[in-house]
Design a protein around this motif. Structure first.
Motif, PDB file in Angstrom:
ATOM      1  N   GLU A   1       0.819  -1.216   0.000  1.00 10.63           N
ATOM      2  CA  GLU A   1       0.000   0.000   0.000  1.00 10.63           C
ATOM      3  C   GLU A   1       0.854   1.267   0.000  1.00 10.63           C
ATOM      4  N   LEU A   2       2.090   1.150   0.453  1.00  8.46           N
ATOM      5  CA  LEU A   2       2.926   2.327   0.678  1.00  8.46           C
ATOM      6  C   LEU A   2       3.616   2.824  -0.581  1.00  8.46           C
ATOM      7  N   TYR A   3       3.619   2.002  -1.647  1.00  9.23           N
ATOM      8  CA  TYR A   3       4.380   2.323  -2.850  1.00  9.23           C
ATOM      9  C   TYR A   3       3.503   2.874  -3.973  1.00  9.23           C
ATOM     10  N   LYS A   4       4.131   3.639  -4.810  1.00 12.15           N
ATOM     11  CA  LYS A   4       3.420   4.219  -5.962  1.00 12.15           C
ATOM     12  C   LYS A   4       3.032   3.130  -6.962  1.00 12.15           C
ATOM     13  N   PRO A   5       1.752   3.056  -7.343  1.00 12.39           N
ATOM     14  CA  PRO A   5       1.355   2.123  -8.396  1.00 12.39           C
ATOM     15  C   PRO A   5       1.695   2.726  -9.759  1.00 12.39           C
ATOM     16  N   MET A   6       2.778   2.321 -10.365  1.00 12.49           N
ATOM     17  CA  MET A   6       3.282   2.976 -11.571  1.00 12.49           C
ATOM     18  C   MET A   6       2.295   2.910 -12.726  1.00 12.49           C
ATOM     19  N   ARG A   7       1.402   1.921 -12.702  1.00 14.01           N
ATOM     20  CA  ARG A   7       0.408   1.820 -13.778  1.00 14.01           C
ATOM     21  C   ARG A   7      -0.991   2.067 -13.252  1.00 14.01           C
ATOM     22  N   SER A   8      -1.071   2.817 -12.145  1.00 12.62           N
ATOM     23  CA  SER A   8      -2.368   3.065 -11.534  1.00 12.62           C
ATOM     24  C   SER A   8      -3.272   3.860 -12.466  1.00 12.62           C
ATOM     25  N   LYS A   9      -4.573   3.581 -12.401  1.00 19.91           N
ATOM     26  CA  LYS A   9      -5.560   4.315 -13.179  1.00 19.91           C
ATOM     27  C   LYS A   9      -5.906   5.657 -12.516  1.00 19.91           C
ATOM     28  N   ASN A  10      -5.386   5.871 -11.311  1.00 20.52           N
ATOM     29  CA  ASN A  10      -5.636   7.120 -10.589  1.00 20.52           C
ATOM     30  C   ASN A  10      -4.385   7.998 -10.662  1.00 20.52           C
ATOM     31  N   PRO A  11      -4.391   9.027 -11.506  1.00 21.72           N
ATOM     32  CA  PRO A  11      -3.189   9.846 -11.682  1.00 21.72           C
ATOM     33  C   PRO A  11      -2.829  10.667 -10.457  1.00 21.72           C
ATOM     34  N   ASN A  12      -3.755  10.812  -9.503  1.00 23.98           N
ATOM     35  CA  ASN A  12      -3.497  11.606  -8.309  1.00 23.98           C
ATOM     36  C   ASN A  12      -2.911  10.801  -7.161  1.00 23.98           C
ATOM     37  N   PHE A  13      -2.760   9.497  -7.380  1.00 24.66           N
ATOM     38  CA  PHE A  13      -2.237   8.655  -6.307  1.00 24.66           C
ATOM     39  C   PHE A  13      -0.773   8.992  -6.036  1.00 24.66           C
ATOM     40  N   LYS A  14      -0.411   9.079  -4.760  1.00 27.29           N
ATOM     41  CA  LYS A  14       0.965   9.356  -4.364  1.00 27.29           C
ATOM     42  C   LYS A  14       1.455   8.266  -3.428  1.00 27.29           C
ATOM     43  N   THR A  15       2.754   8.036  -3.421  1.00 28.47           N
ATOM     44  CA  THR A  15       3.318   7.093  -2.468  1.00 28.47           C
ATOM     45  C   THR A  15       3.250   7.702  -1.078  1.00 28.47           C
ATOM     46  N   ALA A  16       3.366   6.848  -0.083  1.00 28.42           N
ATOM     47  CA  ALA A  16       3.407   7.334   1.300  1.00 28.42           C
ATOM     48  C   ALA A  16       4.587   8.278   1.491  1.00 28.42           C
ATOM     49  N   PHE A  17       5.728   7.970   0.870  1.00 30.52           N
ATOM     50  CA  PHE A  17       6.899   8.836   1.020  1.00 30.52           C
ATOM     51  C   PHE A  17       6.634  10.218   0.428  1.00 30.52           C
ATOM     52  N   GLN A  18       5.993  10.270  -0.732  1.00 32.39           N
ATOM     53  CA  GLN A  18       5.694  11.566  -1.348  1.00 32.39           C
ATOM     54  C   GLN A  18       4.750  12.398  -0.473  1.00 32.39           C
ATOM     55  N   ILE A  19       3.786  11.731   0.141  1.00 37.15           N
ATOM     56  CA  ILE A  19       2.862  12.426   1.041  1.00 37.15           C
ATOM     57  C   ILE A  19       3.619  12.973   2.248  1.00 37.15           C
ATOM     58  N   LEU A  20       4.504  12.157   2.810  1.00 36.42           N
ATOM     59  CA  LEU A  20       5.273  12.591   3.976  1.00 36.42           C
ATOM     60  C   LEU A  20       6.260  13.700   3.619  1.00 36.42           C
ATOM     61  N   LYS A  21       6.781  13.649   2.419  1.00 34.28           N
ATOM     62  CA  LYS A  21       7.696  14.707   1.982  1.00 34.28           C
ATOM     63  C   LYS A  21       6.965  16.044   1.908  1.00 34.28           C
ATOM     64  N   GLU A  22       5.727  16.028   1.411  1.00 32.42           N
ATOM     65  CA  GLU A  22       4.923  17.251   1.367  1.00 32.42           C
ATOM     66  C   GLU A  22       4.605  17.752   2.779  1.00 32.42           C
ATOM     67  N   LYS A  23       4.473  16.822   3.718  1.00 30.20           N
ATOM     68  CA  LYS A  23       4.209  17.183   5.113  1.00 30.20           C
ATOM     69  C   LYS A  23       5.489  17.570   5.849  1.00 30.20           C
ATOM     70  N   GLN A  24       6.637  17.453   5.186  1.00 35.50           N
ATOM     71  CA  GLN A  24       7.955  17.704   5.783  1.00 35.50           C
ATOM     72  C   GLN A  24       8.189  16.779   6.983  1.00 35.50           C
ATOM     73  N   LYS A  25       7.866  15.484   6.751  1.00 32.44           N
ATOM     74  CA  LYS A  25       8.062  14.473   7.779  1.00 32.44           C
ATOM     75  C   LYS A  25       8.905  13.314   7.243  1.00 32.44           C
ATOM     76  N   THR A  26       9.953  13.638   6.488  1.00 34.80           N
ATOM     77  CA  THR A  26      10.914  12.635   6.045  1.00 34.80           C
ATOM     78  C   THR A  26      12.250  12.914   6.729  1.00 34.80           C
ATOM     79  N   GLY A  27      13.222  12.033   6.502  1.00 38.78           N
ATOM     80  CA  GLY A  27      14.504  12.150   7.185  1.00 38.78           C
ATOM     81  C   GLY A  27      15.182  13.486   6.997  1.00 38.78           C
ATOM     82  N   ASN A  28      14.994  14.095   5.844  1.00 42.99           N
ATOM     83  CA  ASN A  28      15.604  15.390   5.555  1.00 42.99           C
ATOM     84  C   ASN A  28      15.157  16.462   6.547  1.00 42.99           C
ATOM     85  N   TYR A  29      13.943  16.309   7.066  1.00 41.85           N
ATOM     86  CA  TYR A  29      13.384  17.291   7.991  1.00 41.85           C
ATOM     87  C   TYR A  29      13.465  16.846   9.456  1.00 41.85           C
TER      88      TYR A  29
END
Length: 309
Positions: free
Chosen positions: A263-291
């Motif tokens: 569930e955490l990974y990007k579905p590269m062939r997903s029919k939903n173009p707005n789907f994001k990986t969990a990491f991408q969502i956390l990066k937008e929230k500034q909750k990854t290791g960089n932050y």
């Protein structure tokens, strides 16, 4: 019910925590769990100190009274470049203990956070990296078997303290170890543990010490020493203690959210173009290791998700 387990999709978890992100009643811990040799197993919640075989014969209160004792610590380690740079010498016990916990030293503190997004990041931090694989009909990745899940623990710490009468971690804990922090679930010595809590540790830290990681991770600590039984899981201890002392609960002390690895990974062939990986969502929230880190640990964890960035 002491513990409630819930299977959630990533979106269900995100919806849930968006509604409770700032609740003052909860602290969270994320764990990846294990998948190796085609076998999945859930990690116990135990401390890094009790997992470390180097400390098998040294109780943690001995570590506190010897290694972190004010005079001895300064005498032996004040010339260490790290100690000097971080101003650890001449600091109190709790300030040293909290700092070392967040910079790679094994202790009997178990990390929690007030922020469920931070918990999600740490739940993903030991996943194996992937650059490709197989996908189902909806485009979702099938890197792992369906039974592989991360675990995110939500603790109602106010209820936990109230029901178990847990003491707050303090500078005298080494000398009050057996008096104020010892718990027994039955007469079996292997079920004896030491337990404490601090849900606002940054307030206790010496202002000269810049504990960046603790601050950014919105950290909290549960002190749990299961020296006499290294496999005695913290959650199992809570269940045993509540049952044996016939403690009545109107709501769970612990909720465990289970989310499938895939569930955490990007579905590269997903029919939903707005789907994001969990990491991408956390990066937008500034909750990854960089932050969340100002040392190598953040880089180490973020590198796992290179293909998600």
């Amino acid at each position: 019910m002491t513990v409630q387990k819930l299977d959630l999709s990533l979106n269900e978890y995100l919806e849930l925590i968006n509604n409770s992100e700032k609740s003052s009643d909860f602290i969270y811990r994320g764990q990846t769990n294990s998948y190796s040799d085609h076998k999945f197993s859930e990690w116990n919640i135990v401390s890094s100190y009790n997992r470390n075989t180097q400390f098998n014969k040294i109780r943690f209160n001995s570590f506190l009274t010897q290694q972190l004792n004010d005079g001895l610590f300064d005498a032996y380690y004040r010339n260490n470049q790290f100690v000097k740079a971080k101003k650890l010498e001449n600091s109190d016990l709790v300030s040293k203990l909290y700092f070392l916990q967040h910079y790679g030293i094994a202790t009997c503190l178990i990390d929690f956070t007030h922020n469920p997004f931070v918990a999600l990041y740490f739940a993903m931090s030991s996943l194996n990296s992937h650059s490709g694989g197989t996908f189902d009909d909806n485009g979702f990745p099938t890197y792992y078997p369906e039974n592989c899940t991360i675990s995110i623990y939500q603790i109602n710490y106010k209820l936990l303290v109230e029901k178990l009468k847990i003491q707050e971690i303090n500078n005298k804990m080494a000398y009050e170890y057996d008096k104020n922090f010892e718990f027994k679930t039955n007469i079996d010595l292997r079920k004896k543990v030491h337990l404490g809590i601090d849900t606002n540790p940054i307030q206790k830290t010496n202002e000269l010490i810049d504990n960046y990681n603790l601050l950014k991770q919105e950290g909290a600590f549960i002190f749990y020493d299961n020296h006499y039984n290294k496999d005695y899981d913290f959650i199992q201890f809570i269940i045993d203690y509540v049952n044996e002392n016939k403690i009545e609960l109107n709501e769970p002390l612990v909720k465990i959210y289970k989310i499938k690895y895939n569930e955490l990974y990007k579905p590269m062939r997903s029919k939903n173009p707005n789907f994001k990986t969990a990491f991408q969502i956390l990066k937008e929230k500034q909750k990854t290791g960089n932050y969340l880190f100002n040392d190598h640990q953040g880089l180490k964890y973020d590198m796992i998700f290179f293909h998600d960035q």
